[in-house]
Design a protein around this motif. Structure first.
Motif, short mmCIF file in Angstrom:
data_model
loop_
_atom_site.label_atom_id
_atom_site.label_comp_id
_atom_site.label_asym_id
_atom_site.label_seq_id
_atom_site.Cartn_x
_atom_site.Cartn_y
_atom_site.Cartn_z
N LEU A 1 161.94 5.05 -1.18
CA LEU A 1 161.00 5.11 -2.31
C LEU A 1 159.75 5.93 -2.01
O LEU A 1 159.08 6.42 -2.92
CB LEU A 1 160.58 3.69 -2.71
N GLN A 2 159.46 6.10 -0.74
CA GLN A 2 158.22 6.76 -0.32
C GLN A 2 157.94 8.11 -0.97
O GLN A 2 156.81 8.37 -1.39
CB GLN A 2 158.22 6.89 1.20
N PRO A 3 158.97 8.97 -1.11
CA PRO A 3 158.71 10.27 -1.74
C PRO A 3 158.15 10.15 -3.16
O PRO A 3 157.51 11.08 -3.66
CB PRO A 3 160.08 10.94 -1.76
N PHE A 4 158.41 9.01 -3.81
CA PHE A 4 157.96 8.83 -5.20
C PHE A 4 156.63 8.10 -5.26
O PHE A 4 156.07 7.90 -6.34
CB PHE A 4 159.04 8.09 -6.00
N ALA A 5 156.18 7.68 -4.10
CA ALA A 5 154.86 7.07 -3.93
C ALA A 5 154.49 6.00 -4.96
O ALA A 5 153.42 6.06 -5.57
CB ALA A 5 153.79 8.15 -3.90
N PRO A 6 155.35 5.03 -5.19
CA PRO A 6 154.94 3.97 -6.11
C PRO A 6 153.88 3.10 -5.44
O PRO A 6 153.86 2.99 -4.21
CB PRO A 6 156.23 3.16 -6.31
N VAL B 1 145.55 -1.04 -24.51
CA VAL B 1 146.80 -1.03 -23.75
C VAL B 1 146.61 -0.43 -22.35
O VAL B 1 147.34 -0.75 -21.41
CB VAL B 1 147.93 -0.29 -24.54
N GLU B 2 145.58 0.39 -22.21
CA GLU B 2 145.27 0.97 -20.90
C GLU B 2 144.89 -0.11 -19.87
O GLU B 2 144.94 0.12 -18.67
CB GLU B 2 144.09 1.96 -21.01
N ASP B 3 144.49 -1.25 -20.35
CA ASP B 3 144.09 -2.34 -19.45
C ASP B 3 145.27 -3.19 -18.99
O ASP B 3 145.09 -4.18 -18.29
CB ASP B 3 143.07 -3.25 -20.15
N ILE B 4 146.46 -2.83 -19.42
CA ILE B 4 147.63 -3.63 -19.06
C ILE B 4 148.64 -2.77 -18.30
O ILE B 4 149.13 -1.76 -18.81
CB ILE B 4 148.29 -4.23 -20.32
N LYS B 5 148.91 -3.19 -17.06
CA LYS B 5 149.85 -2.44 -16.24
C LYS B 5 151.21 -3.15 -16.20
O LYS B 5 151.28 -4.38 -16.15
CB LYS B 5 149.31 -2.30 -14.82
N LEU B 6 152.24 -2.35 -16.18
CA LEU B 6 153.59 -2.88 -16.05
C LEU B 6 154.02 -2.79 -14.59
O LEU B 6 154.04 -1.70 -14.00
CB LEU B 6 154.56 -2.06 -16.93
N LEU B 7 154.34 -3.94 -14.00
CA LEU B 7 154.86 -3.96 -12.64
C LEU B 7 156.36 -4.21 -12.72
O LEU B 7 156.80 -5.15 -13.37
CB LEU B 7 154.16 -5.05 -11.81
N LEU B 8 157.14 -3.36 -12.07
CA LEU B 8 158.58 -3.55 -12.04
C LEU B 8 158.92 -4.52 -10.92
O LEU B 8 158.62 -4.25 -9.76
CB LEU B 8 159.29 -2.23 -11.77
N ALA B 9 159.50 -5.66 -11.29
CA ALA B 9 159.92 -6.63 -10.27
C ALA B 9 161.30 -6.19 -9.78
O ALA B 9 162.29 -6.30 -10.50
CB ALA B 9 159.95 -8.03 -10.85
N THR B 10 161.34 -5.67 -8.56
CA THR B 10 162.53 -4.95 -8.10
C THR B 10 163.38 -5.70 -7.09
O THR B 10 164.20 -5.08 -6.40
CB THR B 10 162.12 -3.58 -7.51
N LYS B 11 163.18 -7.01 -6.96
CA LYS B 11 164.02 -7.76 -6.00
C LYS B 11 165.50 -7.57 -6.34
O LYS B 11 165.86 -7.56 -7.52
CB LYS B 11 163.64 -9.24 -6.00
N THR B 12 166.30 -7.39 -5.32
CA THR B 12 167.76 -7.15 -5.39
C THR B 12 168.15 -5.81 -6.03
O THR B 12 169.33 -5.46 -6.05
CB THR B 12 168.55 -8.27 -6.13
N VAL B 13 167.21 -5.07 -6.56
CA VAL B 13 167.55 -3.79 -7.20
C VAL B 13 167.58 -2.70 -6.12
O VAL B 13 166.65 -2.57 -5.33
CB VAL B 13 166.52 -3.41 -8.29
N GLU B 14 168.67 -1.93 -6.09
CA GLU B 14 168.80 -0.91 -5.05
C GLU B 14 167.89 0.29 -5.36
O GLU B 14 167.59 0.56 -6.52
CB GLU B 14 170.26 -0.48 -4.88
N PRO B 15 167.47 1.01 -4.30
CA PRO B 15 166.50 2.10 -4.45
C PRO B 15 166.86 3.10 -5.54
O PRO B 15 165.98 3.54 -6.30
CB PRO B 15 166.53 2.77 -3.07
N GLU B 16 168.14 3.45 -5.64
CA GLU B 16 168.55 4.43 -6.64
C GLU B 16 168.09 4.05 -8.05
O GLU B 16 167.57 4.88 -8.80
CB GLU B 16 170.08 4.50 -6.62
N ARG B 17 168.29 2.79 -8.40
CA ARG B 17 167.93 2.34 -9.75
C ARG B 17 166.41 2.19 -9.88
O ARG B 17 165.85 2.38 -10.95
CB ARG B 17 168.65 1.04 -10.09
N ILE B 18 165.76 1.84 -8.78
CA ILE B 18 164.30 1.77 -8.82
C ILE B 18 163.73 3.18 -9.06
O ILE B 18 162.81 3.36 -9.86
CB ILE B 18 163.72 1.19 -7.51
N ILE B 19 164.32 4.16 -8.40
CA ILE B 19 163.85 5.54 -8.55
C ILE B 19 164.02 6.01 -9.99
O ILE B 19 163.14 6.67 -10.55
CB ILE B 19 164.58 6.47 -7.54
#
Ligand code: PLP
Length: 242
Positions: free
Chosen positions: A67-72, A24-42
């Protein structure tokens, strides 16, 4: 709710990995964040989603400061127009959607000017749908031979958007094809080309993608809920600016 969804998806990634004998370490989850506002992404980042993907250069730029402070780690996963190159290079860590030579040349030109290299994936149109961007599978090998000459682009893998179809076997075929192309490219042993990553699979089919070798699954709806714009808005040439 976002936290619960994320937990649920991670559990499903886990079992899909186990089922297919993968770590499972070889599989990364990418959050597709189009249209999602920063608050919910955070909220999602805090719950452990450290990799995000945006489709529009404008959106990428607008959300950057919040988002920068959370350094994704941020991947660009949308269609890239050549007039947005300078901006996209400024606000993301990797471009997943390089799919044509004129884009390669212009990226190279800009990167030479900036005196740096940049990691990219090559997007392949494994579903052969005209509505989707990406290099045709038949052109992949000649394209890679050419691409390899550009030292500013460090190729890390392949990306595809699978077919939208309720017949999972048809979807699986797309992912299997991407894996096969990856293996063929590895055989070529090209300069500037590593093939460790396969970005494939979305909310409705990520488990199949994992079974076929995905190292990154890109998930939006199953974490953030439905979007107001249809995906065609993001996947076809957009003529309007919302
Ligand atoms: C929106 C999007 C996703 C995620 O799609 P969902 O069905 O919402 O999980 C993945 N990849 C790309 C390129 C996207 O545009």
């Amino acid at each position: 709710m976002i936290e619960d969804n994320l937990k649920n998806i991670k559990a499903r990634i886990n079992s899909a990995a186990k089922r297919s004998g993968r770590d499972v370490e070889d599989i990364k989850l990418l959050l597709a964040t189009k249209t999602v506002e920063p608050e919910r992404i955070i909220t999602a980042i805090k719950a452990g989603g450290l990799l995000i993907g945006e489709n529009k250069v404008q959106e990428l730029k607008e959300k950057f400061q919040a988002l920068q402070p959370f350094a994704p780690t941020t991947h660009f996963i949308g269609h890239l127009q050549t007039n947005k190159i300078k901006t996209v290079l400024q606000y993301c860590n990797l471009i997943e959607t390089v799919d044509r030579l004129d884009l390669v040349q212009k990226l190279d030109k800009r990167l030479q000017f900036e005196g740096r290299s940049f990691p990219v994936f090559i997007q392949i149109n494994t579903s052969y749908e005209e509505s989707k961007f990406g290099l045709s599978p038949e052109n992949t090998i000649p394209f890679f031979k050419e691409l390899s000459k550009y030292d500013t682009l460090k190729v890390k893998g392949l990306m595809t958007i699978g077919l939208f179809n309720s017949d999972i076997n048809k979807v699986r075929k797309c992912y299997r094809l991407l894996k096969k192309l990856q293996q063929e490219i590895i055989q070529l042993n090209l300069r500037n080309v590593e093939m460790a990553e396969l970005s494939m699979g979305m909310s409705h089919d990520f488990e199949t993608a994992i079974e076929e070798g995905a190292t990154i699954v890109r998930i939006g709806t199953a974490i953030f809920g439905d979007r107001i714009y249809p995906d065609s808005y993001y996947w076809k040439e957009a003529k309007t600016n919302i």
